[in-house]
Design a protein around this motif. Structure first.
Motif, PDB file in Angstrom:
ATOM      1  N   GLY A   1      59.000  23.761 -17.017  1.00  0.00           N
ATOM      2  CA  GLY A   1      58.521  23.395 -15.788  1.00  0.00           C
ATOM      3  C   GLY A   1      59.248  21.913 -15.814  1.00  0.00           C
ATOM      4  O   GLY A   1      58.996  20.790 -14.529  1.00  0.00           O
TER       5      GLY A   1
ATOM      6  N   GLY B   1      66.942  14.231  -5.548  1.00  0.00           N
ATOM      7  CA  GLY B   1      66.157  15.133  -6.734  1.00  0.00           C
ATOM      8  C   GLY B   1      64.708  15.699  -6.108  1.00  0.00           C
ATOM      9  O   GLY B   1      64.900  15.735  -4.510  1.00  0.00           O
ATOM     10  N   GLY B   2      64.262  16.244  -6.337  1.00  0.00           N
ATOM     11  CA  GLY B   2      62.710  16.612  -5.822  1.00  0.00           C
ATOM     12  C   GLY B   2      62.310  15.055  -5.261  1.00  0.00           C
ATOM     13  O   GLY B   2      61.621  15.445  -3.765  1.00  0.00           O
ATOM     14  N   THR B   3      61.789  14.418  -6.161  1.00  0.00           N
ATOM     15  CA  THR B   3      61.682  13.490  -5.156  1.00  0.00           C
ATOM     16  C   THR B   3      61.520  12.607  -4.678  1.00  0.00           C
ATOM     17  O   THR B   3      61.156  12.062  -3.309  1.00  0.00           O
ATOM     18  CB  THR B   3      61.264  12.662  -7.348  1.00  0.00           C
TER      19      THR B   3
ATOM     20  N   ASP C   1      60.935  14.463  -1.499  1.00  0.00           N
ATOM     21  CA  ASP C   1      59.407  14.575  -1.065  1.00  0.00           C
ATOM     22  C   ASP C   1      59.720  13.104  -0.632  1.00  0.00           C
ATOM     23  O   ASP C   1      58.237  13.164   0.851  1.00  0.00           O
ATOM     24  CB  ASP C   1      58.686  14.436  -2.509  1.00  0.00           C
TER      25      ASP C   1
ATOM     26  N   HIS D   1      52.301  17.390  -6.510  1.00  0.00           N
ATOM     27  CA  HIS D   1      53.108  16.753  -7.865  1.00  0.00           C
ATOM     28  C   HIS D   1      52.804  15.229  -7.016  1.00  0.00           C
ATOM     29  O   HIS D   1      52.488  14.872  -6.112  1.00  0.00           O
ATOM     30  CB  HIS D   1      54.614  17.170  -7.153  1.00  0.00           C
TER      31      HIS D   1
ATOM     32  N   ILE E   1      52.234  22.185  -1.794  1.00  0.00           N
ATOM     33  CA  ILE E   1      52.945  22.201  -2.435  1.00  0.00           C
ATOM     34  C   ILE E   1      53.377  23.773  -2.264  1.00  0.00           C
ATOM     35  O   ILE E   1      52.639  24.282  -2.793  1.00  0.00           O
ATOM     36  CB  ILE E   1      52.483  21.658  -3.990  1.00  0.00           C
TER      37      ILE E   1
ATOM     38  N   ASN F   1      53.319  23.398  -9.883  1.00  0.00           N
ATOM     39  CA  ASN F   1      54.025  22.735 -11.638  1.00  0.00           C
ATOM     40  C   ASN F   1      52.801  22.813 -12.576  1.00  0.00           C
ATOM     41  O   ASN F   1      53.471  23.308 -13.912  1.00  0.00           O
ATOM     42  CB  ASN F   1      54.302  21.653 -11.564  1.00  0.00           C
TER      43      ASN F   1
ATOM     44  N   ASP G   1      57.158  21.506  -0.818  1.00  0.00           N
ATOM     45  CA  ASP G   1      57.792  21.030  -1.915  1.00  0.00           C
ATOM     46  C   ASP G   1      57.761  22.108  -2.945  1.00  0.00           C
ATOM     47  O   ASP G   1      56.879  23.379  -3.208  1.00  0.00           O
ATOM     48  CB  ASP G   1      56.416  19.770  -3.546  1.00  0.00           C
TER      49      ASP G   1
ATOM     50  N   VAL H   1      59.946  22.647  -5.125  1.00  0.00           N
ATOM     51  CA  VAL H   1      60.791  22.117  -6.309  1.00  0.00           C
ATOM     52  C   VAL H   1      60.912  23.021  -7.414  1.00  0.00           C
ATOM     53  O   VAL H   1      61.307  23.339  -7.851  1.00  0.00           O
ATOM     54  CB  VAL H   1      60.606  21.008  -6.862  1.00  0.00           C
ATOM     55  N   GLN H   2      59.322  23.781  -8.242  1.00  0.00           N
ATOM     56  CA  GLN H   2      59.248  25.297  -9.180  1.00  0.00           C
ATOM     57  C   GLN H   2      59.162  26.106  -8.603  1.00  0.00           C
ATOM     58  O   GLN H   2      59.793  26.774  -9.482  1.00  0.00           O
ATOM     59  CB  GLN H   2      57.885  24.572  -9.968  1.00  0.00           C
TER      60      GLN H   2
ATOM     61  N   SER I   1      64.512  20.828  -5.956  1.00  0.00           N
ATOM     62  CA  SER I   1      65.174  20.243  -6.924  1.00  0.00           C
ATOM     63  C   SER I   1      66.498  20.916  -7.877  1.00  0.00           C
ATOM     64  O   SER I   1      65.877  22.424  -8.204  1.00  0.00           O
ATOM     65  CB  SER I   1      64.779  19.533  -7.887  1.00  0.00           C
TER      66      SER I   1
ATOM     67  N   HIS J   1      67.235  20.737 -10.957  1.00  0.00           N
ATOM     68  CA  HIS J   1      67.840  20.769 -12.564  1.00  0.00           C
ATOM     69  C   HIS J   1      66.388  21.175 -13.062  1.00  0.00           C
ATOM     70  O   HIS J   1      66.217  21.786 -14.416  1.00  0.00           O
ATOM     71  CB  HIS J   1      67.188  19.012 -13.467  1.00  0.00           C
ATOM     72  N   LYS J   2      65.459  21.993 -12.188  1.00  0.00           N
ATOM     73  CA  LYS J   2      64.554  23.265 -12.311  1.00  0.00           C
ATOM     74  C   LYS J   2      64.903  24.369 -12.565  1.00  0.00           C
ATOM     75  O   LYS J   2      64.454  25.332 -13.070  1.00  0.00           O
ATOM     76  CB  LYS J   2      63.529  23.423 -11.811  1.00  0.00           C
TER      77      LYS J   2
ATOM     78  N   CYS K   1      55.747  14.248 -15.599  1.00  0.00           N
ATOM     79  CA  CYS K   1      55.756  12.861 -15.387  1.00  0.00           C
ATOM     80  C   CYS K   1      54.747  12.567 -15.832  1.00  0.00           C
ATOM     81  O   CYS K   1      54.728  11.107 -15.310  1.00  0.00           O
ATOM     82  CB  CYS K   1      55.637  12.842 -13.321  1.00  0.00           C
TER      83      CYS K   1
HETATM   84  C1  LIG Z   1      57.016  20.696  -7.618  1.00  0.00           C
HETATM   85  C2  LIG Z   1      57.879  18.623  -7.819  1.00  0.00           C
HETATM   86  N1  LIG Z   1      57.977  18.307  -7.263  1.00  0.00           N
HETATM   87  C3  LIG Z   1      59.020  17.400  -7.395  1.00  0.00           C
HETATM   88  C4  LIG Z   1      58.994  17.140  -8.434  1.00  0.00           C
HETATM   89  C5  LIG Z   1      60.089  15.874  -8.718  1.00  0.00           C
HETATM   90  O1  LIG Z   1      61.637  16.559  -8.701  1.00  0.00           O
HETATM   91  P1  LIG Z   1      62.661  15.610  -9.516  1.00  0.00           P
HETATM   92  O2  LIG Z   1      62.589  15.303 -11.253  1.00  0.00           O
HETATM   93  O3  LIG Z   1      64.030  16.343  -9.186  1.00  0.00           O
HETATM   94  O4  LIG Z   1      62.819  14.474  -8.875  1.00  0.00           O
HETATM   95  C6  LIG Z   1      58.948  17.896  -9.482  1.00  0.00           C
HETATM   96  C7  LIG Z   1      59.015  17.297 -10.880  1.00  0.00           C
HETATM   97  O5  LIG Z   1      58.672  18.119 -11.996  1.00  0.00           O
HETATM   98  C8  LIG Z   1      58.014  18.621  -9.737  1.00  0.00           C
HETATM   99  O6  LIG Z   1      57.350  20.195 -10.791  1.00  0.00           O
END
Ligand SMILES: Cc1ncc(COP(=O)(O)O)c(C=O)c1O
Length: 388
Positions: free
Chosen positions: A8, A69-71, A74, A99, A146, A150, A175, A177-178, A198, A200-201, A322
């Motif tokens: 995760g 990326g995910g950040t 968002d 997140h 979400i 996560n 979101d 991402v997961q 994202s 890298h997940k 994080c």
């Molecule tokens: C639900 C969720 N959103 C956003 C992110 C952030 O993604 P990134 O690491 O690609 O910035 C994560 C990363 O753990 C996540 O789990």
């Protein structure tokens, strides 16, 4: 033996992804904005990769924006949308299990005069949709929920939430991402307007992600520069990353998810058989992310248990990556009603398609040994009914 159960946080890059990326460092290195042949060759691969994501969620090609990326996705969805739509209202609804990329984007908007409402969840993490609808006001412009949590793996019904948002003319961001590639998303059937992804997940490289923005949704760019990404995200595209992301998406398959959920359930039942006074957090079955296990161990400091596991080659997380350096109990666990003491005794284990049964058996053996050891020296003597 080693067991990496923190997928995760991030995943190993699939060797096929690495192989696909390599030519884009030294052979096909052009800038896709350049008009010459070298640039245009890179542009063709950029377009092909964009098409891969678009196809995966059945969107149009020009509804996909590459980000870092995910950040960033968002941030762009929430801050970018708020910036372009503040004349329509300054109220945003989100949840108390997001997140930090979503929560902190909303907090940043609060400082700019936006009003943020947070809807609660039930004891396994499902959003109270009636309450969410009740929070919608005339000045509500955005709802952000979400998709796959996560920490505890809860998969929200984004179809129903999207319907509620549509009914009230409110834009809906999720979101994913997961959940991406683990739970199918079809934007032709699900009324969602923006989705964060994202790489890298899902066994792709770090530093690359995407944002789906439905046609007609206006956002203001949050960084300023050239007209890249349909004028929504300036900056030369990370072509090797984008190629890797697209390859990772193509490699993901439904059968991986089936294997992971079988292994997840095997892991949970083994823990419940072997260790007393434990609690599974989050839902069971299909409404849980196929790779997520989140367990509270009574009378144990998760930091200590995690350290013992680490020494034995097992990687887990005692909060999302994080926030795992913070001593605060997880806001997600608190939101589902776990008390502070139990929250601090909680570990998240996240599997990947490369996780094996042998790794799970080894993990349960080590967990049992060290949980028993730590409990012997713990002053706490709480009894938990094993709830599964
Ligand atoms: C639900 C969720 N959103 C956003 C992110 C952030 O993604 P990134 O690491 O690609 O910035 C994560 C990363 O753990 C996540 O789990």
């Amino acid at each position: 033996m080693k067991s990496y159960l923190d997928n995760g946080a991030t995943t190993i890059v699939d060797p096929a992804v690495v192989k696909a990326m390599i030519p884009f460092f030294s052979d096909i290195y052009g800038n896709p904005s350049s008009v010459h042949n070298v640039g245009q060759e890179a542009k063709r691969y950029l377009d092909e990769s964009r098409e891969v994501i678009a196809k995966k969620i059945r969107s149009s090609f020009d509804e996909i924006i590459f980000t870092s990326g995910g950040t960033e996705s968002d941030n762009l969805a929430i801050i970018g949308f708020a910036g372009a739509n503040k004349d329509k209202g300054k109220h945003i609804i989100t949840t108390n299990i997001e997140h930090p990329a979503v929560t902190n984007s909303c907090d940043a908007l609060k400082k700019e005069g936006f009003d943020i409402s947070k809807v609660g969840v039930d004891k396994v993490g499902f959003v109270d949709i009636e309450k969410l609808e009740g929070l919608i006001r005339d000045d509500t412009i955005l709802v952000s929920v979400i998709h796959g949590n996560n920490e505890i793996g809860t998969i929200q019904d984004i179809s129903v939430i999207g319907d509620v948002c549509r009914k009230h003319g409110v834009t809906f961001h999720t979101d994913a991402v997961q959940s991406f590639t683990k739970v199918p998303i079809d934007v032709k059937n699900i009324p969602v307007d923006m989705i964060s992804f994202s790489s890298h997940k899902i066994h792709g490289p770090k530093g690359i992600g995407a944002l789906y923005i439905r046609k007609g949704i206006k956002i203001s760019p949050t960084s300023h520069g050239g007209g890249h990404e349909f004028n929504k995200r300036a900056g030369t595209e990370n072509i090797p990353g984008i190629i890797g992301f697209a390859r990772a998406i193509k490699l993901a398959s439904h059968s991986h998810c089936k294997n992971m959920s079988d292994l997840r359930d095997y892991f949970i039942s083994k823990v419940f058989e072997e260790i007393s006074d434990v609690k599974l957090n989050g839902p069971k079955g299909d409404s849980r992310l196929c790779n997520n296990v989140n367990i509270s161990f009574a009378n144990i400091e998760a930091e200590s248990l995690g350290a013992y596991l680490d020494v034995n080659g097992i990687c887990t997380s005692s909060g999302s990556a994080c926030s795992s350096h913070s001593l605060q109990p997880s806001h997600v666990l608190i939101a589902i009603g776990i008390d502070k003491e139990l929250a601090n005794g909680t570990l998240r284990f996240t599997l990947s398609r490369f996780t094996t049964k042998e790794e799970i058996d080894y993990t349960v053996d080590v967990l049992k040994k060290h949980a028993n050891k730590l409990r012997k020296i713990s002053p706490l003597k709480r009894v938990l009914k094993n709830v599964f």
